[in-house]
Design a protein around this motif. Structure first.
Motif, PDB file in Angstrom:
ATOM      1  N   PRO A 196       0.873  -1.244   0.100  1.00  0.00           N
ATOM      2  CA  PRO A 196      -0.044   0.073   0.025  1.00  0.00           C
ATOM      3  C   PRO A 196       0.864   1.308   0.014  1.00  0.00           C
ATOM      4  N   ARG A 197       2.164   1.313   0.856  1.00  0.00           N
ATOM      5  CA  ARG A 197       2.934   2.365   0.677  1.00  0.00           C
ATOM      6  C   ARG A 197       3.194   2.929  -0.540  1.00  0.00           C
ATOM      7  N   ASP A 198       3.923   1.612  -1.233  1.00  0.00           N
ATOM      8  CA  ASP A 198       4.392   1.786  -2.675  1.00  0.00           C
ATOM      9  C   ASP A 198       3.349   2.417  -3.556  1.00  0.00           C
ATOM     10  N   PHE A 199       2.181   1.607  -3.521  1.00  0.00           N
ATOM     11  CA  PHE A 199       1.136   2.025  -4.477  1.00  0.00           C
ATOM     12  C   PHE A 199       0.629   3.654  -4.365  1.00  0.00           C
ATOM     13  N   ILE A 200       0.643   4.061  -2.964  1.00  0.00           N
ATOM     14  CA  ILE A 200       0.120   5.196  -2.754  1.00  0.00           C
ATOM     15  C   ILE A 200       1.309   6.272  -3.179  1.00  0.00           C
ATOM     16  N   ASN A 201       2.669   5.969  -3.241  1.00  0.00           N
ATOM     17  CA  ASN A 201       3.695   6.636  -3.561  1.00  0.00           C
ATOM     18  C   ASN A 201       3.519   6.698  -5.038  1.00  0.00           C
ATOM     19  N   GLY A 202       3.245   5.774  -5.657  1.00  0.00           N
ATOM     20  CA  GLY A 202       3.096   5.671  -7.209  1.00  0.00           C
ATOM     21  C   GLY A 202       2.121   6.569  -7.792  1.00  0.00           C
ATOM     22  N   MET A 203       0.955   6.525  -7.029  1.00  0.00           N
ATOM     23  CA  MET A 203      -0.152   7.453  -7.394  1.00  0.00           C
ATOM     24  C   MET A 203       0.371   8.805  -7.061  1.00  0.00           C
ATOM     25  N   GLN A 204       0.937   9.060  -5.970  1.00  0.00           N
ATOM     26  CA  GLN A 204       1.621  10.622  -5.754  1.00  0.00           C
ATOM     27  C   GLN A 204       2.344  10.858  -6.893  1.00  0.00           C
ATOM     28  N   LEU A 205       3.238   9.996  -7.429  1.00  0.00           N
ATOM     29  CA  LEU A 205       4.262  10.386  -8.357  1.00  0.00           C
ATOM     30  C   LEU A 205       3.301  10.666  -9.815  1.00  0.00           C
ATOM     31  N   LEU A 206       2.305   9.880 -10.162  1.00  0.00           N
ATOM     32  CA  LEU A 206       1.500  10.076 -11.301  1.00  0.00           C
ATOM     33  C   LEU A 206       0.994  11.412 -11.260  1.00  0.00           C
ATOM     34  N   VAL A 207       0.480  11.867 -10.135  1.00  0.00           N
ATOM     35  CA  VAL A 207      -0.269  13.120  -9.846  1.00  0.00           C
ATOM     36  C   VAL A 207       1.237  14.402 -10.214  1.00  0.00           C
ATOM     37  N   GLY A 208       2.226  14.074  -9.648  1.00  0.00           N
ATOM     38  CA  GLY A 208       3.334  14.938  -9.696  1.00  0.00           C
ATOM     39  C   GLY A 208       3.724  15.038 -11.434  1.00  0.00           C
ATOM     40  N   LEU A 209       3.760  13.824 -11.910  1.00  0.00           N
ATOM     41  CA  LEU A 209       4.139  13.757 -13.445  1.00  0.00           C
ATOM     42  C   LEU A 209       3.037  14.732 -14.176  1.00  0.00           C
ATOM     43  N   VAL A 210       1.589  14.584 -13.764  1.00  0.00           N
ATOM     44  CA  VAL A 210       0.627  15.280 -14.565  1.00  0.00           C
ATOM     45  C   VAL A 210       0.820  16.775 -14.373  1.00  0.00           C
ATOM     46  N   LEU A 211       1.184  17.219 -13.185  1.00  0.00           N
ATOM     47  CA  LEU A 211       1.551  18.543 -12.694  1.00  0.00           C
ATOM     48  C   LEU A 211       2.720  18.990 -13.539  1.00  0.00           C
ATOM     49  N   LEU A 212       3.685  18.190 -13.715  1.00  0.00           N
ATOM     50  CA  LEU A 212       4.932  18.741 -14.466  1.00  0.00           C
ATOM     51  C   LEU A 212       4.874  18.794 -15.992  1.00  0.00           C
ATOM     52  N   TYR A 213       4.336  17.614 -16.162  1.00  0.00           N
ATOM     53  CA  TYR A 213       4.177  17.473 -17.754  1.00  0.00           C
ATOM     54  C   TYR A 213       3.008  18.577 -18.276  1.00  0.00           C
ATOM     55  N   GLY A 214       1.868  18.734 -17.476  1.00  0.00           N
ATOM     56  CA  GLY A 214       0.807  19.360 -17.727  1.00  0.00           C
ATOM     57  C   GLY A 214       1.305  21.002 -17.782  1.00  0.00           C
ATOM     58  N   ALA A 215       2.359  21.393 -16.832  1.00  0.00           N
ATOM     59  CA  ALA A 215       2.960  22.532 -16.966  1.00  0.00           C
ATOM     60  C   ALA A 215       3.738  23.046 -18.012  1.00  0.00           C
ATOM     61  N   VAL A 216       4.336  21.894 -18.633  1.00  0.00           N
ATOM     62  CA  VAL A 216       5.175  22.095 -19.905  1.00  0.00           C
ATOM     63  C   VAL A 216       4.345  22.552 -20.902  1.00  0.00           C
ATOM     64  N   PHE A 217       3.021  21.912 -21.004  1.00  0.00           N
ATOM     65  CA  PHE A 217       2.217  22.328 -22.339  1.00  0.00           C
ATOM     66  C   PHE A 217       1.580  23.694 -22.038  1.00  0.00           C
ATOM     67  N   VAL A 218       1.462  24.127 -20.807  1.00  0.00           N
ATOM     68  CA  VAL A 218       0.808  25.337 -20.326  1.00  0.00           C
ATOM     69  C   VAL A 218       1.797  26.466 -20.580  1.00  0.00           C
ATOM     70  N   VAL A 219       2.833  26.076 -20.034  1.00  0.00           N
ATOM     71  CA  VAL A 219       3.834  27.436 -20.265  1.00  0.00           C
ATOM     72  C   VAL A 219       4.843  27.235 -21.445  1.00  0.00           C
ATOM     73  N   MET A 220       4.934  26.091 -21.976  1.00  0.00           N
ATOM     74  CA  MET A 220       5.876  25.910 -23.080  1.00  0.00           C
ATOM     75  C   MET A 220       7.228  26.514 -22.999  1.00  0.00           C
TER      76      MET A 220
END
Length: 563
Positions: free
Chosen positions: A245-269
């Motif tokens: 459960p800890r690793d899975f929660i961390n994995g989901m947390q990373l997915l959110v982090g990746l969405v924020l980072l990748y999304g920011a690339v397409f917004v800010v360019m």
């Protein structure tokens, strides 16, 4: 705008790897079979061998192999220029890391969940097993001792990360308890991730720190002791209770982090201010070849991944075909993190002008995690409007949680190896999980405090060996998989070609480092480096002899049938 092109090229390459290349390798080369009874079902002891949902197992595997390495390696290697770093991350993920991780998982599952060290005996021979396990144990010792220092340093430097990091453990225990009682997974995951992000927000306004001196030790040294006590307890708990459960929660947390980072690339360019190829490196900077290929390990290919694949993940595989999802997609996750790290440390969100970038990256090793947190938090703030204090805490917690999950799994893997030694050499006391864990932690603490004194930083003394040793281990893992494929009569070029490339680069890097250690009179590193290089050569010779013998036996058999 340049960053968007980098991201699109990387994503398209990794999509090809997942939908086309990994499917070909899994179906045509490894021939994964849904009907094969995996060790998780065959043994199922409720502690280490537990059939696990592939998404949950992916979370464990991904966060265990990730650690801070797919951030640290690319954030350092960008010094040579962003083009070679991006190419190695993307091509390495597709053709090297994914095949390596999936192959180690498959081969181990086919042999009752044996580690790559123990598996090498079955595939190659007894002498190989003893040699292989020396390298494996040394890599684990480095990882555990150093990640304890990395997390401790992060806690001291970022006290806002302390509360969310430890809160994640409590959240994982509750989720593990409820999942065991058949509470639906997705609502729990959603609540768990929400709670984790709430603690990140709270942590940014509620920093926690140990006293600068306590019990005669510094705050960093006390954090190291606390972390190893925790890791020892965590490694003995059933995997369903905390690890999964800890690793899975961390994995989901990373997915959110990746969405924020990748999304920011397409917004800010954002534009790239780092050089495509750095022609302004300082004097005495090591050559990009072979050092690039051992600096970026996780995120391209890493021997540590083979230890995790054959150590914990293979024991939890529900169906053999899940190995593609867990192993290859885990590598894709690492590559995605490495790619966005390169964007964060190369663009205007870190340095507005090329001159400013060169000031931050004044030499090889500058920038690193700090550059990722600064560049990444600036991207998130610009793209999503999240305050920099919260976004920087979010990324600092991401680094700490990844390093923590790697340390958890690392101590558990050390325990497995020590228990395997107890079985192999018939030493009853080492077969005990508690004893094996105590021996594993004692070795790490002996290195940390014995070599590093009261600071507990002894692991850093042998850390310079990690890059070449880790990649040599990756080549040895690919070699074992290749020999196994040859014995099965299947094409081995898809593992032999990556193995050969990684071996040459890692061996060359090891020789270069050996000369550096010799010139500096660092005899400990000279001795250890020589041991690793000699062991690698011996394993290769053993494997070659097995391949030649197998081919000869095949020819004799064909001749007999012809007569």
């Amino acid at each position: 705008m340049q960053s968007v092109v980098i991201v699109l090229v990387g994503i398209l390459g990794m999509l090809f790897g997942w939908f086309v290349y990994s499917k070909f390798i899994a179906e045509k080369i490894f021939k994964m079979d849904d009907d094969f009874v995996t060790p998780a079902h065959e043994i199922n002891d409720g502690v280490d061998y537990v059939p696990t949902n592939k998404v949950v197992l992916w979370g464990h595997h991904f966060t265990s192999v990730a650690g801070a390495a797919p951030i640290v390696g690319p954030a350092i290697a960008v010094y040579w220029g962003w083009v070679p770093a991006v190419l190695w991350v993307v091509l390495g993920t597709i053709f090297f890391a994914g095949v390596h991780d999936m192959g180690a998982l498959w081969a181990s599952a086919r042999h009752k969940g044996k580690s790559m060290g123990a598996l090498s005996e079955t595939v190659i021979g007894k002498r190989t097993r003893a040699l292989f396990m020396v390298v494996v144990f040394l890599v684990l010792l480095m990882v555990n001792a150093v990640f304890g220092v990395v997390i401790a340093n992060s806690f001291v430097a970022n006290p806002s990360a302390v509360f969310p990091a430890w809160s994640a453990i409590a959240v994982a225990l509750v989720i593990g308890f409820l999942l065991k009682r058949n509470v639906p997974m997705m609502p729990l995951v959603a609540i768990g991730v929400a709670v984790l992000y709430a603690t990140i927000y709270m942590g940014s306004s509620m920093p926690l720190a140990l006293p600068s001196e306590m019990l005669g030790l510094s705050d960093k040294a006390n954090w190291i002791l606390i972390l190893f006590v925790y890791a020892a307890v965590a490694s003995l708990l059933p995997v369903w209770m905390l690890l999964q459960p800890r690793d899975f929660i961390n994995g989901m947390q990373l997915l959110v982090g990746l969405v924020l980072l990748y999304g920011a690339v397409f917004v800010v360019m954002p534009d790239i201010t780092a050089p495509a190829f750095n022609t302004e490196t300082v004097a005495n900077t090591p050559s990009i070849i072979p050092l690039l290929f051992v600096t970026i390990a996780c995120g391209a290919v890493s021997g540590f991944h083979g230890i995790v694949s054959s150590g914990t993940s293979s024991k939890q595989l529900n169906k053999e075909t899940d190995g593609r999802f867990v192993g290859y997609l885990g590598a894709v996750g690492e590559g995605s993190l490495a790619l966005i790290t390169l964007v964060a440390v190369s663009g205007v969100m870190l340095a507005v002008t090329p001159e400013q970038w060169h000031e931050i990256y004044s030499h090889l090793g500058a920038g690193s995690v700090g550059a990722f947190i600064t560049g990444g938090s600036n991207m998130i703030q610009a793209g999503w409007g999240i305050p920099s204090e919260v976004s920087s805490t979010l990324l600092a917690v991401m680094v700490v949680l990844f390093a923590g999950t790697t340390m958890d799994s690392g101590v558990r893997l050390q325990r497995y190896i020590i228990q395997e030694w107890g079985e192999i050499y018939n030493i009853p006391v080492l077969k005990s999980g508690i004893t094996a864990t105590l021996v594993a932690v004692a070795c790490c603490l002996l290195l940390a405090f014995g070599a590093g004194g009261a600071s507990g930083s002894g692991g850093m003394i042998i850390w310079p060996l990690f890059g070449s040793t880790n990649q040599l281990l990756a080549s040895l893992t690919l070699l074992v998989i290749s020999v196994y494929l040859i014995k099965l009569g299947r094409p081995a070029k898809y593992t032999l070609i990556p193995m050969s490339f990684v071996l040459v680069m890692a061996f060359f890097a090891g020789v270069i480092k050996l000369s550096e250690y010799y010139e500096k009179g660092n005899w400990l590193l000279v001795g250890l480096d020589v041991i690793v290089l000699v062991v690698s050569v011996l394993v290769m010779l053993e494997a070659w002899s097995v391949i030649v013998k197998h081919k000869s036996e095949q020819q004799d058999s064909e001749a007999e049938r012809a007569n």
